[in-house]
Write a protein that holds these residues in place. Structure first.
Motif, mmCIF file in Angstrom:
data_model
loop_
_atom_site.group_PDB
_atom_site.id
_atom_site.type_symbol
_atom_site.label_atom_id
_atom_site.label_comp_id
_atom_site.label_asym_id
_atom_site.label_seq_id
_atom_site.Cartn_x
_atom_site.Cartn_y
_atom_site.Cartn_z
ATOM 1 N N UNK A 116 34.590 36.467 80.824
ATOM 2 C CA UNK A 116 33.744 37.183 79.999
ATOM 3 C C UNK A 116 32.259 36.908 80.440
ATOM 4 N N UNK A 117 31.976 35.764 80.887
ATOM 5 C CA UNK A 117 30.738 35.091 81.162
ATOM 6 C C UNK A 117 30.539 35.846 82.647
ATOM 7 N N UNK A 118 31.405 35.946 83.336
ATOM 8 C CA UNK A 118 31.228 36.620 84.744
ATOM 9 C C UNK A 118 30.929 38.158 84.491
ATOM 10 N N UNK A 119 31.756 38.787 83.633
ATOM 11 C CA UNK A 119 31.547 40.216 83.074
ATOM 12 C C UNK A 119 30.182 40.510 82.658
ATOM 13 N N UNK A 120 29.791 39.773 81.937
ATOM 14 C CA UNK A 120 28.060 39.536 81.203
ATOM 15 C C UNK A 120 27.337 39.489 82.337
ATOM 16 N N UNK A 121 27.529 38.726 83.295
ATOM 17 C CA UNK A 121 26.370 38.640 84.322
ATOM 18 C C UNK A 121 26.522 39.676 85.410
ATOM 19 N N UNK A 122 27.687 40.542 85.629
ATOM 20 C CA UNK A 122 27.733 41.543 86.325
ATOM 21 C C UNK A 122 27.214 42.744 85.714
ATOM 22 N N UNK A 123 27.348 42.666 84.320
ATOM 23 C CA UNK A 123 26.743 43.803 83.676
ATOM 24 C C UNK A 123 25.251 43.928 83.600
ATOM 25 N N UNK A 124 24.625 42.648 83.342
ATOM 26 C CA UNK A 124 23.433 42.431 83.537
ATOM 27 C C UNK A 124 22.648 42.781 84.964
ATOM 28 N N UNK A 125 23.536 42.460 86.023
ATOM 29 C CA UNK A 125 22.934 42.884 87.380
ATOM 30 C C UNK A 125 23.014 44.183 87.552
ATOM 31 N N UNK A 126 24.295 44.806 87.146
ATOM 32 C CA UNK A 126 23.941 46.444 87.028
ATOM 33 C C UNK A 126 22.967 46.985 86.613
ATOM 34 N N UNK A 127 23.022 46.436 85.243
ATOM 35 C CA UNK A 127 21.708 47.286 84.542
ATOM 36 C C UNK A 127 20.576 47.023 85.217
ATOM 37 N N UNK A 128 20.002 45.775 85.712
ATOM 38 C CA UNK A 128 19.049 45.708 86.195
ATOM 39 C C UNK A 128 18.818 46.361 87.660
#
Length: 182
Positions: A116-128
């Motif tokens: 979940x933490x990795x997924x959250x980080x990936x979403x954040x990077x995708x959004x950015x």
């Protein structure tokens, strides 16, 4: 080849006779004692074999009522002991399985949290990355469909919010909200 000298014990004849008699008695007693021990062990083995056959339900005919009741009580006690041992082993296995399940569950929980933490980080990077790409596209090219000199005034009215620093906060939140809903 030289002849071997013979050793002779010079004992008086009466003493020699007592030694041989005592020796024969000792051997006779040892033989009788060993044979008696053999008979006792043979009788014990036969008794144990008969008891084993009786416990297996064989050769019950010669037993009287009292012996049958004793055999029945012995079998019931043995059966209770067997069941108690079986129950204890089942209980021990159940505890071990519960311990393993708890351990595996904890490992899955930790792994799920990491994912979940990795997924959250990936979403954040995708959004950015997406926000920066869209912003760069709008800021460099302007709105799509605008061409020529006539739309230049419209381009200034429809400037992308991130190109205008005063509206930048509004766009970031709205765009991120939109991405989160997807």
């Amino acid at each position: 080849m030289a002849a071997r000298p013979r050793f002779r014990i010079n004992l008086p004849l009466e003493l020699m006779g007592k030694v041989f008699t005592a020796d024969r008695r000792t051997r006779s007693w040892a033989t009788r004692s060993g044979y008696q021990e053999y008979l006792k062990l043979k009788q014990r083995v036969e008794f144990l074999q008969t008891t084993q056959r009786n416990l297996l339900g064989e050769d019950l005919g010669p037993l009287n009522m009292k012996e049958l009741e004793q055999l029945e009580n012995h079998v019931e006690i043995s059966l209770k002991h067997i069941r108690a041992t079986k129950s204890q082993q089942s209980f021990d296995q159940l505890l071990e399985l519960k311990r393993k399940v708890t351990h595996v569950s904890l490992l899955f929980s930790l792994q799920e949290q990491k994912l979940q933490d990795v997924n959250k980080d990936l979403r954040k990077k995708i959004q950015e990355t997406s926000a920066e790409s869209v912003l760069q596209m709008f800021c460099q090219d302007g709105p799509s469909g605008s061409s020529g000199h006539a739309n230049q005034a419209n381009q200034q009215q429809h400037v992308h919010p991130d190109c205008d620093p005063s509206l930048r906060m509004w766009y970031d939140h709205a765009y991120l909200d939109h991405l989160n809903k997807e």
